[in-house]
Every structure is written in C-alpha cells, then in structure tokens.
Design an enzyme around this catalytic site. Structure first.
Site, short mmCIF file in Angstrom:
data_model
loop_
_atom_site.label_atom_id
_atom_site.label_comp_id
_atom_site.label_asym_id
_atom_site.label_seq_id
_atom_site.Cartn_x
_atom_site.Cartn_y
_atom_site.Cartn_z
CD GLU A 114 -54.27 63.58 76.39
OE1 GLU A 114 -53.91 64.69 76.78
OE2 GLU A 114 -54.93 62.68 77.05
CG ASP A 116 -53.41 67.22 74.86
OD1 ASP A 116 -54.92 66.94 75.38
OD2 ASP A 116 -53.08 65.91 74.92
CD GLU A 118 -51.40 69.75 78.38
OE1 GLU A 118 -51.63 68.45 79.29
OE2 GLU A 118 -50.17 69.32 78.34
#
Length: 330
Positions: A114, A116, A118
């Site tokens: 993953e 990200d 955010e």
C-alpha cells in the site's frame, strides 16, 4: 470554475513529464493525457455520493450520515505514475478522511502492499494534516508513516498529488515538490511494495482516530463533506487481474521504470518541506521501534528535533492521540 495548478517537470526515466495549466501532461517525447472517469475508473461505493462533472473530468466524492464514496482504477498496475488534482472540504472537517492511494489488499489479504496519501480533517480554525504511508508485503504492523502540515490551504484551490512507483524507488509529490522518497534497498527487503496494485480515491468517516486520536468526531451538521478530484492520470504497467504475476501488457515502455534522479532544485524543495512541515516520522519513533528500521539513517541534527514518540517538538501540545490507524499509542 476553471482549475489551476502547477506541477513538476519530472524525469520519469527518459520521459520528461510536465503538467501544464490545461490539465494535460505535455512531453517532448511522449504525452500523458488526463483521463475522464469512464476511461479509467469505476465506482466502488457511495451510490449518489459520487458525482461526475465536466464530462467526467471532475469527480465529487461526498460524505454524509448514510455513506462516504470512492472509486478505483479499472486496471491493476505493476509500477507507474499516478496523479490527481484534489480540493479538500472546507470549514469543520474533524474526523473526515480523504485518501488517494494504491493497494492490493483485496488480492493479498495477509501480504498486501500500500502507498497512501491520507488527508486528515480538523476542527474549524485548525488546518488539515497529511499523512503518507508505505506498507509492503503485509508490513502494516511495521508502519512507515510520516505526517506533515500543509504550507498552503488545501481547501482553497486544487493541488496536484502524485505517486511515482518504480522497481527502484517511490516518490510522493505535491505540485512541483517531492516530499518523500523511498529507495528500494537490501535493508527494506520485502517491505518495499512489489506486487500489482489498484489505484483508489475515497472519502470516509475516520472518527475513531483521524483527529486528535478520535477526540473530535465527524459532525454531520456540517455535511455533506465534498472532496473534488480532477486531472486524473494513470500511466503504468497494467497486468492481467486474473494473473497478477503476469508481465506488463504490450505497448508499455518498461524502460520508463528506470531510476528517477531528483534535480538539485527538487531535492532542495523536498528537504525544505521535510525540515519545516514534517511533524512526525516513524524513523524518530523510539517508542514503537526501540531499534530504528534498517533504512532509517541517524542524523543528530535532525533527531534532536523529535521526541521519543516521533513527534516534532512543539507538536505535542497540539495533539493527544494516535496519528495512525495502525498504532494506538499516538
């Protein structure tokens, strides 16, 4: 309203990519065009909370009491360049999480990768925060999270957020500035993301952790919370979703995945962002990692600015909760 943003000229290997104000990527060798929603994406949840505008060139994702919303790329990618121009919800947005990320958690449940961006909402009068995450081979318990303040108002206009992922490195960009670089090394080993991933964009309720460790929840009196996405770019090695270990589809130039060297100006910009706006780093978090992770380099001048919890001095008085869905101690 016409969208305006700036973007770096990046050496994506031999390809010089430069997004102009028109929203396209012009290159002397190769051009990467932004995609309309139907050409590259599909809705994954949210029903009417996902709205298409400007012939599918702009996507609104909204969060209300019923649901959030999200979309994903139609294809699965093994490396590439992924970008979106994003404008975040204004006013009170505590507990709201907007995410732009790559993941393969739906395929590799215990060994997922993953990457990200955010975006973490806040109460009125306090700015949004940004967190970048890097997880490889199911290493979520060994989180490589960093958190930053913005040096602009991300709710006032569109800004471009991009991830360059190659076999050799990962670079996170905001507009013309790289903010984080991760090199593939023997030290990281299998923790460097290496399996095909899907691109996602979502808005959701993160009341339990997103703002001061859950102290401030989403207040639906201010709903709907709307995040706007535009200038969507997908450029990468697509693979067969039924056989994720397959090679790139024909027509993709694999030589474009060579190591990207940041210019002196870009590296100076990245160093400035990290020195002035990074408020947490896993490399300084001695409570989580009594022995720093192997890729973390010790710099006495930088380390003295951070406490044993990874927080930069001066931040502690502003927050009393965890910064990450992974770790409950901060």
């Amino acid at each position: 309203m016409e969208m305006g943003f700036s973007f770096p000229c990046l050496f994506f290997a031999s390809l010089l990519l430069c997004i102009q104000l028109s929203g396209s990527i012009d290159a002397p060798i190769k051009s990467l065009q932004t995609l309309s929603f139907d050409d590259g994406y599909t809705q994954i949840f949210g029903d009417s909370n996902l709205m298409l505008l400007r012939d599918g060139k702009t996507v609104h994702l909204s969060l209300d009491e019923k649901t959030g919303a999200g979309f994903a790329s139609q294809d699965l990618y093994l490396h590439g360049f992924f970008s979106a121009s994003i404008k975040l919800p204004a006013d009170y947005a505590a507990g709201v999480v907007v995410a732009f990320y790559l993941s393969n958690g739906d395929v590799y449940h215990k060994t997922h990768d993953e990457l990200d961006f955010e975006f973490l909402g806040n109460v009125r009068g306090r700015e949004w925060r940004l967190q970048t995450n890097v997880y490889g081979n199911g290493s979520t318990r060994v989180g490589r999270e960093e958190r930053y303040d913005f040096w602009f108002d991300p709710t006032d206009d569109f800004h471009q957020y991009s991830i360059l992922w190659t076999p050799h490195q990962i670079i996170f960009y905001i507009d013309s500035t790289p903010i984080r670089e991760i090199r593939n090394s023997k030290a990281m080993g299998s923790a460097f993301p290496s399996k095909p991933m899907t691109l996602y964009a979502t808005i959701w309720d993160g009341s339990t952790w997103a703002t001061l460790g859950g102290r401030y929840k989403v207040n639906y009196r201010y709903a709907p919370f709307v995040a706007e996405f535009a200038a969507l770019v997908l450029h990468g090695c697509t693979v067969d979703p039924l056989n994720p270990l397959s090679s790139c589809d024909e027509g993709f130039d694999s030589s474009s995945l060579a190591t990207t060297e940041l210019s002196v100006e870009q590296r100076s910009g990245m160093d400035s962002v990290r020195a002035n706006h990074m408020t947490y780093s896993y490399c300084h978090d001695r409570k989580r990692y009594t022995v720093p992770l192997p890729e973390c380099e010790f710099d006495p001048g930088t380390s003295r600015l951070y406490g044993d919890d990874g927080l930069k001095f001066g931040e502690r008085k502003h927050r009393r909760g965890k910064r990450s869905r992974i770790d409950s101690s901060f």
